[in-house]
Design an enzyme around this catalytic site. Structure first.
Site, PDB file in Angstrom:
ATOM      1  N   GLU A   1      -4.041 -51.074  -8.570  1.00  7.33           N
ATOM      2  CA  GLU A   1      -3.719 -49.679  -9.085  1.00  7.33           C
ATOM      3  C   GLU A   1      -3.321 -49.679 -10.124  1.00  7.33           C
ATOM      4  O   GLU A   1      -2.785 -49.242 -10.264  1.00  7.33           O
ATOM      5  CB  GLU A   1      -3.773 -48.422  -8.082  1.00  7.33           C
ATOM      6  CG  GLU A   1      -3.921 -46.380  -8.476  1.00  7.33           C
ATOM      7  CD  GLU A   1      -3.173 -46.286  -7.945  1.00  7.33           C
ATOM      8  OE1 GLU A   1      -3.236 -45.288  -9.235  1.00  7.33           O
ATOM      9  OE2 GLU A   1      -1.876 -46.552  -8.309  1.00  7.33           O
TER      10      GLU A   1
ATOM     11  N   ASP B   1      -0.677 -49.621  -4.805  1.00  5.47           N
ATOM     12  CA  ASP B   1      -0.466 -49.154  -5.487  1.00  5.47           C
ATOM     13  C   ASP B   1       0.636 -48.883  -6.860  1.00  5.47           C
ATOM     14  O   ASP B   1       1.196 -49.668  -6.648  1.00  5.47           O
ATOM     15  CB  ASP B   1       0.437 -47.852  -4.270  1.00  5.47           C
ATOM     16  CG  ASP B   1       0.081 -46.468  -5.047  1.00  5.47           C
ATOM     17  OD1 ASP B   1      -0.619 -45.850  -5.563  1.00  5.47           O
ATOM     18  OD2 ASP B   1       1.448 -45.842  -5.086  1.00  5.47           O
TER      19      ASP B   1
END
Length: 999
Positions: free
Chosen positions: A721, A668
């Site tokens: 990401e 993330d």
């Protein structure tokens, strides 16, 4: 040692080399006479035993007697004072003459209940140490010369007013104890009084086992230890018994070889107090001691083995070693100590009495460290790839004892203690030791096992304290509770077949269709094990190859969806235990479903019980406040440049893959890690060493993490990401790009640009889409710069962004048709696919972690149920055809796998392209994003395909469409079109995507 004033109680033992008279000599008797301060009755009490051995004493060397006489003459006044003070002093000392011995006897008689002078103590017995059990054991085992004043003696003293009888009993007890405990003593006991010299020599080793806490207690006044033993021995009865009663510290045993006529100087008797020193005591109480094991536990000292225990709130502590039992002296504030006349530290346990209960346990401070030099070296280097096996709480068997090893990295702490349910959350008595310069603190606690709650009580550099959860806790309490839980896994996996074949092909060359799930809200209220009964079947039925779990690691605030992690090594306890989570992963693997997990190494929350300023100073976060604070989320960023912090995160990635068989990590917020100026204004960030904005530490960390994971766990995939144009996110770490950096080493990257552009296009009214046509085609400009995943994730259906179907313009029919057409386009586009839960059946509302997907939309009793079920059926069919068609996934990262047919039909809102497999077998995908049917729409096609068969049509009636389909094969015509030698004519359904493949 420096002499100190004499105190009451028994006297310290003599040194091994002395020739000690068995009974008072003439000189000693004169000394007695001179010491008029000694009460006459005391002398009378000494008289009987003195006469009994008078002849033997006369035959003995008079060295001691002369010395006594000399000291008696020079310290007459002091002797008088001592005689008066002895009864009140209550401490065993050793002066010189028989008169002093008499005074000692008087003191013992008066102080029996408080001093409890043990009968076995022929040396000074330290007033206030042990109880009657100690005295009894000494009598039987001769190991309890330590126990200062046995309760037995305390009881006997008042009853036996005749000092002669009591003295004889004490001598007999000591002799028996030595005879039983020490082999040399046994031989000595059999010797006749005539063999006194030989007896003395053989007695020294034996008597060292009885050298006791009084000997250690001896300070100033006990310096003449050698004489004290001689005098004390003179009062004892039989010669054979007397030899055994002469106790010598084990360290002085060699002096026996010099057992001639000389008297060993008093200075050679080293008297050591077993009590914890004032400085150590203060540090232990204050929680700032770095090496409690050097103080507490059992330690060889001159005179025997010193036992020290720190047990706050205990009423008593008794040492038990086999049949030996010795109650330690209560030194106050939870400290207990005693000296046992043993040659070496025995295997022992502690019996600790508290109010209302008695606990028998191992001594936590008798164990060697559970971590070795290699562990500490690797931690310091930041290369311990199995860090979770070294730090944290681990139930284990150490040196044959079961318990739990606690270890934590806190280099700035002045001290660390363990607090938990096993000590009623009072860590005072469980002080951890610092292992060198590693910054690691460690403690093995016997009899502490799984299920216990714990935290680390850390003393900060400023002296304040903080109670922290374990950064490497592998299990936690259910939030909002914050304690760590001791755990170990007993799970037996049944997914060997899955693991064996998952590495057969890299992820970017295999079918990869992902269903993103928030476990806590997918079916609210279900545990890991209950989810394991429903989720695998549901995902398999829809044809997805993988599930991606939103962060599973423990987090305090459910509203963060798991993206503000506090327990990086623990699956959230909201849904069950770590083994329960293993069961869920196992069941998914058995169903043929891979498991990806969102992993959050970019930042962590500021909770005062977690990682923020863990040991009182910035530790896991960067020391520069501008670098530490994350401007968007109010969290703290990790200090990726610190070896131990980088190790913490790299090992964490490996941990999830190895311990829980996770098949991939979706990392993330990578962009926030890569740039120093991420969400920061000028002046709020500092350039790197080259003057740039790249976070070089984060780059090095991501490269190491990827390299380590791929090396250790074959078949896994890491996914970034990353929302910027950073070069080489999915390039190998050893291949440098134009920027001069090696690749970050990820396997896949979320294509955030495609997601943003395509959703923007779909949100426009169809009449306006021709002006935004490039938003659907631009992705092919960079489609092969990275290995991409096309994500429709949770981020796109929350916080006012609306659900996927609600983003579509038009009425309900057009919205559903738009979703179906979009999904068909997405599955055909180069790249892997990801779809968030609830979007597979066109949920109209945004996702909420509080109640999850609107499953009631699929209830047959609901009027619009066919509309939602139709979209879900389409998703199933898309996945089915996708997995069976290599052209749609085999060359996702190779430009040879894609060819435009028409990409510029903006006025028509039409896109058409070919997908090819390595053998050149094509799939034709055509999307019409206009709400009108286009008849006889001509498209150029390859001439080598004799006919095309419709594989998927999102407008089919079973999906809720208008059913404009092509049931029959479509044959190409020789008319060139779109630069192709042949062409076909199709009827394009409204708001639909059609897939055709060779018939």
């Amino acid at each position: 040692m420096t002499p100190r004033p004499e105190s009451s109680g028994s006297r310290p033992k003599g040194t091994a080399g002395e020739k000690i008279p068995e009974q008072p000599t003439a000189a000693q008797q004169k000394s007695v006479a001179k010491k008029t301060a000694v009460p006459k009755q005391a002398a009378a009490k000494k008289a009987a035993p003195a006469k009994a051995t008078a002849k033997k004493a006369a035959a003995a060397k008079t060295t001691v007697g002369k010395t006594v006489a000399k000291k008696a003459a020079t310290k007459k006044a002091a002797a008088k004072k001592t005689a008066v003070e002895q009864p009140a002093a209550g401490t065993a000392t050793a002066k010189k003459a028989t008169a002093k011995k008499t005074a000692v006897r008087k003191s013992a008689a008066k102080k029996a209940t408080t001093v409890k002078a043990t009968a076995a103590k022929t040396t000074a017995v330290k007033a206030a140490a042990s109880t009657s059990t100690a005295a009894e054991t000494v009598a039987g085992k001769a190991a309890l010369a330590k126990s200062p004043a046995a309760k037995n003696t305390a009881k006997k003293a008042p009853a036996k007013k005749a000092d002669t009888a009591r003295s004889a009993a004490a001598t007999t007890t000591a002799a028996e104890a030595v005879a039983k405990k020490a082999t040399p003593a046994k031989a000595t006991a059999k010797k006749a009084a005539a063999k006194k010299t030989a007896t003395a020599e053989k007695t020294a080793p034996a008597t060292s086992t009885v050298a006791e806490s009084p000997a250690k207690k001896t300070t100033a006044g006990k310096a003449p230890a050698g004489k004290a033993v001689a005098k004390k021995g003179a009062v004892k009865q039989a010669p054979a018994r007397k030899a055994a009663a002469r106790k010598v510290p084990a360290g002085q045993a060699p002096a026996l070889e010099a057992a001639s006529a000389q008297v060993v100087p008093p200075e050679m008797e080293v008297a050591v107090s077993p009590a914890v020193g004032a400085a150590d005591r203060e540090r232990l109480l204050g929680g700032t001691h770095h090496d409690p094991h050097s103080v507490l536990g059992a330690h060889p000292v001159p005179g025997g083995i010193a036992f020290r225990a720190f047990r706050p709130y205990a009423l008593s502590v008794t040492v038990v070693a086999g049949e030996l039992r010795a109650e330690l002296h209560d030194d106050g504030e939870g400290f207990f100590s005693g000296l046992l006349p043993l040659r070496e530290v025995p295997a022992y346990r502690l019996v600790v009495a508290y109010e209302g209960t008695v606990l028998e346990t191992e001594d936590a401070y008798r164990f060697l460290p559970t971590l070795g030099d290699l562990d500490l070296h690797l931690i310091g280097e930041g290369r311990h790839e199995e860090l979770w096996t070294a730090l944290g709480a681990h139930p284990m068997t150490h040196e044959g004892v079961t318990g739990t090893r606690f270890a934590v990295w806190a280099p700035n702490a002045r001290g660390v203690r363990v607090a938990g349910t096993f000590n009623f959350w009072d860590g005072t008595g469980h002080v951890m030791r610092s292992l060198g310069s590693s910054g690691v603190w460690e403690l093995f606690l016997p009899d502490v096992g799984e299920g216990e709650l714990y935290k680390f009580e850390i003393t900060r550099p400023d002296g304040s304290r903080t109670l922290r959860a374990d950064p490497l806790a592998r299990r936690t309490e259910v939030p909002p509770a914050t304690s760590s839980v001791i755990t170990s896994s007993a799970y037996e996996w049944d997914d060997a077949e899955w693991l064996a074949r998952r590495a057969e092909a890299p992820a970017h060359e295999a079918p990869f269709s992902v269903y993103e799930v928030h476990l806590a809200s997918w079916r609210p209220g279900l545990t890991y094990r209950q989810l394991a009964e429903q989720l695998p079947g549901y995902v398999k039925n829809l044809g997805f190859t993988h599930v991606e779990l939103m962060p599973v690691a423990e987090h305090p605030f459910g509203g963060s969806w798991g993206y503000q992690v506090t327990g990086f090594y623990a699956p959230t306890a909201r849904l069950g235990t770590p083994d329960d989570f293993r069961y869920l992963v196992d069941r998914l693997h058995q169903a043929g479903i891979g498991v990806l997990m969102d992993w959050v190494p970019a930042h962590f929350p500021r909770d005062a019980w977690a990682l923020a300023e863990f040991d009182g100073r910035p530790l896991y976060e960067h020391e520069d406040p501008l670098r530490a604070a994350h401007p968007d989320w109010g969290t703290l960023e990790f200090d990726f440049g610190r070896n131990e912090v980088r190790n913490f995160l790299v090992a964490n990635a490996v941990y999830w893959c190895e311990e829980f068989h996770i098949d991939g990590l979706r990392v993330d917020a990578v962009a926030s890690m890569l740039y120093l100026d991420y969400s920061r204004e000028p002046g709020q960030w500092t350039p790197n060493e080259h003057g740039g904005r790249e976070n070089l530490d984060a780059v090095a960390f991501l490269q190491e993490m990827n390299a380590t994971v791929y090396r250790r766990v074959p078949g896994v995939v890491t996914i970034a990401e990353e929302s910027t144009a950073w070069d080489g996110v999915t390039r190998a770490t050893h291949h440098k790009g134009p920027s001069g950096f090696g690749g970050l080493g990820f396997g896949l990257k979320w294509n955030m640009g495609w997601m943003h552009d395509s959703l923007q296009y779909m949100s426009h009214e169809p009449v306006h889409r021709k002006y935004h046509h490039g938003e659907m085609t631009f992705s092919m400009v960079y489609a092969y710069s990275e290995n991409y995943v096309l994500p429709i994730s949770h981020d796109e259906v929350v916080h006012g962004k609306r659900s996927l179907v609600s983003k579509m313009p038009g009425d309900w029919w057009q919205q559903r048709a738009g979703v179906r057409a979009y999904l068909g386009f997405m599955w055909a586009h180069p790249g892997k696919q990801l779809l968030f839960m609830g979007q597979e059946f066109a949920q109209g509302a945004e996702w909420s972690e509080a109640h999850g997907p609107d499953w009631w939309l699929l209830d047959p009793g609901y009027g619009a149920e066919p509309d939602h079920r139709g979209v879900r059926d389409l998703v199933r069919d898309l996945n089915t055809v996708y997995r069976a068609t290599p052209a749609l996934w085999r060359l996702d990262t190779d430009p040879a796998g894609f060819e435009w047919i028409v990409g510029d039909a903006a006025d028509d809102n039409v896109l058409a392209f070919l997908r090819l497999d390595p053998e050149g077998v094509p799939v034709l995908a055509v999307s019409n994003f206009a709400p009108v049917t286009r008849q006889d729409y001509r498209l150029g096609v390859p001439e080598d395909v004799p006919a095309w068969h419709e594989a998927v049509n999102t407008d089919a009636a079973r999906y809720g469409g208008s059913d404009v389909t092509h049931p029959d094969p479509v044959k190409p015509e020789p008319q060139p079109w779109h630069g192709r030698p042949a062409s076909i004519r199709l009827t394009l359904p409204p708001l639909a995507t059609v897939w055709l493949r060779p018939a």
